[in-house]
Design a protein around this motif. Structure first.
Motif, PDB file in Angstrom:
ATOM      1  N   THR A 101       0.845  -1.191   0.000  1.00 36.91           N
ATOM      2  CA  THR A 101       0.000   0.000   0.000  1.00 36.91           C
ATOM      3  C   THR A 101       0.875   1.234   0.000  1.00 36.91           C
ATOM      4  OG1 THR A 101      -1.654  -1.196   1.254  1.00 36.91           O
ATOM      5  CG2 THR A 101      -1.831   1.223   1.222  1.00 36.91           C
ATOM      6  N   MET A 102       0.602   2.149  -0.891  1.00 35.60           N
ATOM      7  CA  MET A 102       1.372   3.391  -0.931  1.00 35.60           C
ATOM      8  C   MET A 102       0.722   4.405  -0.009  1.00 35.60           C
ATOM      9  SD  MET A 102       1.995   3.711  -5.001  1.00 35.60           S
ATOM     10  CE  MET A 102       2.868   5.253  -4.849  1.00 35.60           C
ATOM     11  N   SER A 103       1.506   5.173   0.673  1.00 37.82           N
ATOM     12  CA  SER A 103       0.973   6.218   1.542  1.00 37.82           C
ATOM     13  C   SER A 103       1.271   7.574   0.939  1.00 37.82           C
ATOM     14  CB  SER A 103       1.579   6.113   2.942  1.00 37.82           C
ATOM     15  OG  SER A 103       2.975   6.295   2.860  1.00 37.82           O
ATOM     16  N   CYS A 104       0.471   8.554   1.330  1.00 44.93           N
ATOM     17  CA  CYS A 104       0.667   9.909   0.809  1.00 44.93           C
ATOM     18  C   CYS A 104       1.935  10.507   1.392  1.00 44.93           C
ATOM     19  CB  CYS A 104      -0.515  10.791   1.206  1.00 44.93           C
ATOM     20  SG  CYS A 104      -2.036  10.289   0.401  1.00 44.93           S
ATOM     21  N   LYS A 105       2.648  11.269   0.585  1.00 41.25           N
ATOM     22  CA  LYS A 105       3.821  11.971   1.092  1.00 41.25           C
ATOM     23  C   LYS A 105       3.368  13.285   1.729  1.00 41.25           C
ATOM     24  CE  LYS A 105       6.965  10.148  -2.429  1.00 41.25           C
ATOM     25  NZ  LYS A 105       7.842  10.492  -3.556  1.00 41.25           N
ATOM     26  N   PRO A 106       3.866  13.603   2.915  1.00 40.48           N
ATOM     27  CA  PRO A 106       3.504  14.891   3.514  1.00 40.48           C
ATOM     28  C   PRO A 106       4.017  16.040   2.664  1.00 40.48           C
ATOM     29  CG  PRO A 106       5.246  13.812   4.771  1.00 40.48           C
ATOM     30  CD  PRO A 106       4.773  12.816   3.738  1.00 40.48           C
ATOM     31  N   LEU A 107       3.247  17.116   2.651  1.00 40.23           N
ATOM     32  CA  LEU A 107       3.581  18.227   1.764  1.00 40.23           C
ATOM     33  C   LEU A 107       4.628  19.154   2.368  1.00 40.23           C
ATOM     34  CD1 LEU A 107       0.019  19.025   0.492  1.00 40.23           C
ATOM     35  CD2 LEU A 107       1.879  17.980  -0.772  1.00 40.23           C
ATOM     36  N   ASN A 108       4.673  19.226   3.721  1.00 41.68           N
ATOM     37  CA  ASN A 108       5.633  20.094   4.399  1.00 41.68           C
ATOM     38  C   ASN A 108       5.582  21.531   3.882  1.00 41.68           C
ATOM     39  OD1 ASN A 108       6.630  18.005   5.997  1.00 41.68           O
ATOM     40  ND2 ASN A 108       7.988  17.322   4.358  1.00 41.68           N
ATOM     41  N   VAL A 109       4.376  22.009   3.609  1.00 42.59           N
ATOM     42  CA  VAL A 109       4.200  23.378   3.139  1.00 42.59           C
ATOM     43  C   VAL A 109       3.381  24.126   4.175  1.00 42.59           C
ATOM     44  CG1 VAL A 109       3.194  24.843   1.354  1.00 42.59           C
ATOM     45  CG2 VAL A 109       4.261  22.685   0.720  1.00 42.59           C
ATOM     46  N   PRO A 110       3.799  25.310   4.629  1.00 41.22           N
ATOM     47  CA  PRO A 110       2.991  26.037   5.611  1.00 41.22           C
ATOM     48  C   PRO A 110       1.668  26.439   5.005  1.00 41.22           C
ATOM     49  CG  PRO A 110       4.770  27.401   4.766  1.00 41.22           C
ATOM     50  CD  PRO A 110       5.000  26.019   4.239  1.00 41.22           C
ATOM     51  N   ALA A 126       2.494  30.483 -10.563  1.00 45.09           N
ATOM     52  CA  ALA A 126       2.347  29.921  -9.221  1.00 45.09           C
ATOM     53  C   ALA A 126       2.976  28.530  -9.166  1.00 45.09           C
ATOM     54  CB  ALA A 126       0.875  29.838  -8.841  1.00 45.09           C
ATOM     55  N   ARG A 127       3.387  28.120  -7.965  1.00 49.43           N
ATOM     56  CA  ARG A 127       3.842  26.748  -7.766  1.00 49.43           C
ATOM     57  C   ARG A 127       2.615  25.897  -7.474  1.00 49.43           C
ATOM     58  NH1 ARG A 127       7.555  29.104  -4.284  1.00 49.43           N
ATOM     59  NH2 ARG A 127       6.802  27.929  -2.491  1.00 49.43           N
ATOM     60  N   ILE A 128       2.433  24.831  -8.237  1.00 47.72           N
ATOM     61  CA  ILE A 128       1.283  23.940  -8.067  1.00 47.72           C
ATOM     62  C   ILE A 128       1.804  22.533  -7.827  1.00 47.72           C
ATOM     63  CG2 ILE A 128      -0.840  23.057  -9.111  1.00 47.72           C
ATOM     64  CD1 ILE A 128      -0.865  25.540 -10.926  1.00 47.72           C
ATOM     65  N   ASN A 129       1.495  21.987  -6.670  1.00 48.71           N
ATOM     66  CA  ASN A 129       1.916  20.629  -6.328  1.00 48.71           C
ATOM     67  C   ASN A 129       0.700  19.778  -5.994  1.00 48.71           C
ATOM     68  OD1 ASN A 129       4.775  21.039  -6.501  1.00 48.71           O
ATOM     69  ND2 ASN A 129       4.631  22.229  -4.624  1.00 48.71           N
ATOM     70  N   ILE A 130       0.784  18.502  -6.345  1.00 46.08           N
ATOM     71  CA  ILE A 130      -0.319  17.563  -6.099  1.00 46.08           C
ATOM     72  C   ILE A 130       0.206  16.441  -5.234  1.00 46.08           C
ATOM     73  CG2 ILE A 130      -2.017  16.031  -7.166  1.00 46.08           C
ATOM     74  CD1 ILE A 130      -1.500  17.826  -9.747  1.00 46.08           C
ATOM     75  N   SER A 131      -0.511  16.136  -4.131  1.00 45.97           N
ATOM     76  CA  SER A 131      -0.079  15.068  -3.227  1.00 45.97           C
ATOM     77  C   SER A 131      -0.123  13.736  -3.957  1.00 45.97           C
ATOM     78  CB  SER A 131      -0.959  15.020  -1.981  1.00 45.97           C
ATOM     79  OG  SER A 131      -2.294  14.697  -2.324  1.00 45.97           O
ATOM     80  N   GLU A 132       0.754  12.830  -3.535  1.00 46.41           N
ATOM     81  CA  GLU A 132       0.861  11.529  -4.183  1.00 46.41           C
ATOM     82  C   GLU A 132       0.261  10.444  -3.305  1.00 46.41           C
ATOM     83  OE1 GLU A 132       4.928  10.875  -5.082  1.00 46.41           O
ATOM     84  OE2 GLU A 132       5.134  12.684  -6.307  1.00 46.41           O
ATOM     85  N   GLY A 133       0.188   9.239  -3.855  1.00 48.19           N
ATOM     86  CA  GLY A 133      -0.256   8.096  -3.062  1.00 48.19           C
ATOM     87  C   GLY A 133      -1.576   7.540  -3.543  1.00 48.19           C
ATOM     88  N   ASN A 134      -1.876   6.332  -3.076  1.00 44.13           N
ATOM     89  CA  ASN A 134      -3.108   5.640  -3.446  1.00 44.13           C
ATOM     90  C   ASN A 134      -4.235   6.106  -2.529  1.00 44.13           C
ATOM     91  OD1 ASN A 134      -4.893   3.793  -4.576  1.00 44.13           O
ATOM     92  ND2 ASN A 134      -4.299   2.173  -3.138  1.00 44.13           N
ATOM     93  N   CYS A 135      -4.646   7.362  -2.731  1.00 42.96           N
ATOM     94  CA  CYS A 135      -5.632   7.981  -1.849  1.00 42.96           C
ATOM     95  C   CYS A 135      -6.899   8.327  -2.630  1.00 42.96           C
ATOM     96  CB  CYS A 135      -5.076   9.253  -1.224  1.00 42.96           C
ATOM     97  SG  CYS A 135      -3.608   8.984  -0.242  1.00 42.96           S
ATOM     98  N   PRO A 136      -8.063   8.264  -1.956  1.00 45.68           N
ATOM     99  CA  PRO A 136      -9.301   8.676  -2.631  1.00 45.68           C
ATOM    100  C   PRO A 136      -9.376  10.187  -2.808  1.00 45.68           C
ATOM    101  CG  PRO A 136      -9.745   8.077  -0.356  1.00 45.68           C
ATOM    102  CD  PRO A 136      -8.317   7.718  -0.619  1.00 45.68           C
ATOM    103  N   GLU A 137      -8.543  10.933  -2.081  1.00 45.87           N
ATOM    104  CA  GLU A 137      -8.514  12.379  -2.205  1.00 45.87           C
ATOM    105  C   GLU A 137      -7.083  12.840  -2.457  1.00 45.87           C
ATOM    106  OE1 GLU A 137     -12.054  13.979   0.672  1.00 45.87           O
ATOM    107  OE2 GLU A 137     -10.210  13.290   1.635  1.00 45.87           O
TER     108      GLU A 137
END
Length: 334
Positions: free
Chosen positions: A1-10, A71-82
């Motif tokens: 199972t892959m987990s989401c990587k934390p974004l570490n963005v304030p 703008a900087r646009i980042n998308i969280s990763e992982g096998n998540c429904p959101e």
């Protein structure tokens, strides 16, 4: 199972200029002066199917948005429904990025309607993730601020009553035309700049997809379509262990089922306290939920009577370590 990587963005990084909020709100000044020297981060919450279709599977789309908006646009990763989409930059670049996302969503809605019998076009809907400590300012006294936003922009704005799981953030849903959404986001940014978060914010991080677990006959199952499929995960193993090691002898049984073997580890006791206002969730109507937890975990669970002047209730769980662990898990889930 892959987990989401934390974004570490304030959540919000502010460099406030010597300009008034009225100037910040004026769209022509934002454009003509190249934007204010205000850098902030706005987070969007999207369903995995939507974000993967619009952004991930069409990598050129998000690349184009980054280049054209600045703008900087980042998308969280992982096998998540959101997914969490993080947009960071000066205010003018954020507004451009939001405009591009809103118009892209409208384009997707129009394309989907070409294969649908529906005649009326549904509104574009975006969900922001906002620290709960700022939501009171978004709503305003007696709902005055959120009413003002609705009336001045034409967008529908809803602030969720509950915080997102394992966080101190709430979802703010904005629906309407792309133009209405852009104006609404500008007003929300103003409120967030005027009322910074209070205290530490625990950011919402989507969890990997999971399916409901049903316990029956000492086994756990997940529902797939019309069928119940055995679910051999850690929770199942814990449930099986709890059922095998129940330390309380059933009525009429005086000897272990397997002579010469210790049937179970010795029972132990664990205590925890629960706020009074949450105890009803655990007990359930006429005790249905607590009885369910007792049956699933195999533990004895006693809830102490409310003590005068106390805001908490004590719960005593007795059983094997597996019984207690599963009972604790189920109580926390409630």
């Amino acid at each position: 199972t892959m987990s989401c990587k934390p974004l570490n963005v304030p959540d919000v990084v502010l460099h406030l200029p010597c300009k008034t909020l009225a100037e910040f709100m004026e769209p022509t000044k934002v454009q003509s002066e190249g934007g204010l020297n205000v850098t902030l981060t706005i987070r969007l919450l999207m369903h995995g199917k939507v974000s993967s279709f619009t952004f991930l599977q069409k990598g050129e789309t998000v690349k184009k948005m980054r280049e054209e908006s600045g703008a900087r646009i980042n998308i969280s990763e992982g096998n998540c429904p959101e997914r969490i989409v993080t947009i960071t930059g000066p205010t003018d670049t954020i507004f451009k990025a939001f405009a591009m996302i809103a118009y892209k969503f409208e384009e997707d809605i129009i394309n989907s309607m070409s294969n649908s019998p529906a005649t009326s076009k549904p509104p574009v809907t975006l969900r922001l993730v906002v620290p709960a400590s700022q939501c009171g300012s978004l709503i305003g006294k007696g709902g005055s601020k959120i009413k003002e936003m609705r009336e001045s922009t034409g967008a529908q704005v809803q602030v969720a009553g509950d915080m997102l799981p394992n966080s101190t953030e709430r979802a703010v849903t904005i629906s309407g035309t792309p133009e209405a959404i852009i104006q609404c986001v500008k007003q929300i940014c103003v409120v967030m700049l005027e009322s910074p978060p209070k205290g530490a914010t625990i950011p919402y991080r989507p969890k990997p997809a999971s399916t409901p677990v049903i316990f029956s006959g000492g086994q756990a199952y997940t529902i797939q379509g019309q069928y119940a499929i055995p679910h051999p995960d850690q929770l199942t193993k814990l449930h099986q262990l709890a059922m095998q090691q129940t330390p309380f002898t059933p009525l009429g049984q005086t000897t272990p089922a397997f002579p010469g073997l210790d049937a179970s580890p010795p029972a132990s006791t664990h205590e925890l306290t629960i706020p009074n206002d949450l105890i009803g969730c655990i007990i359930g109507r006429q005790g249905t939920k607590i009885n369910e937890i007792r049956q699933m975990s195999g533990a004895q669970i006693k809830i102490a009577n409310a003590m005068e002047g106390s805001s908490e209730r004590q719960i005593t769980i007795t059983g094997t370590p597996a019984n207690i662990s599963l009972a604790q898990y189920l109580i926390n889930a409630r």
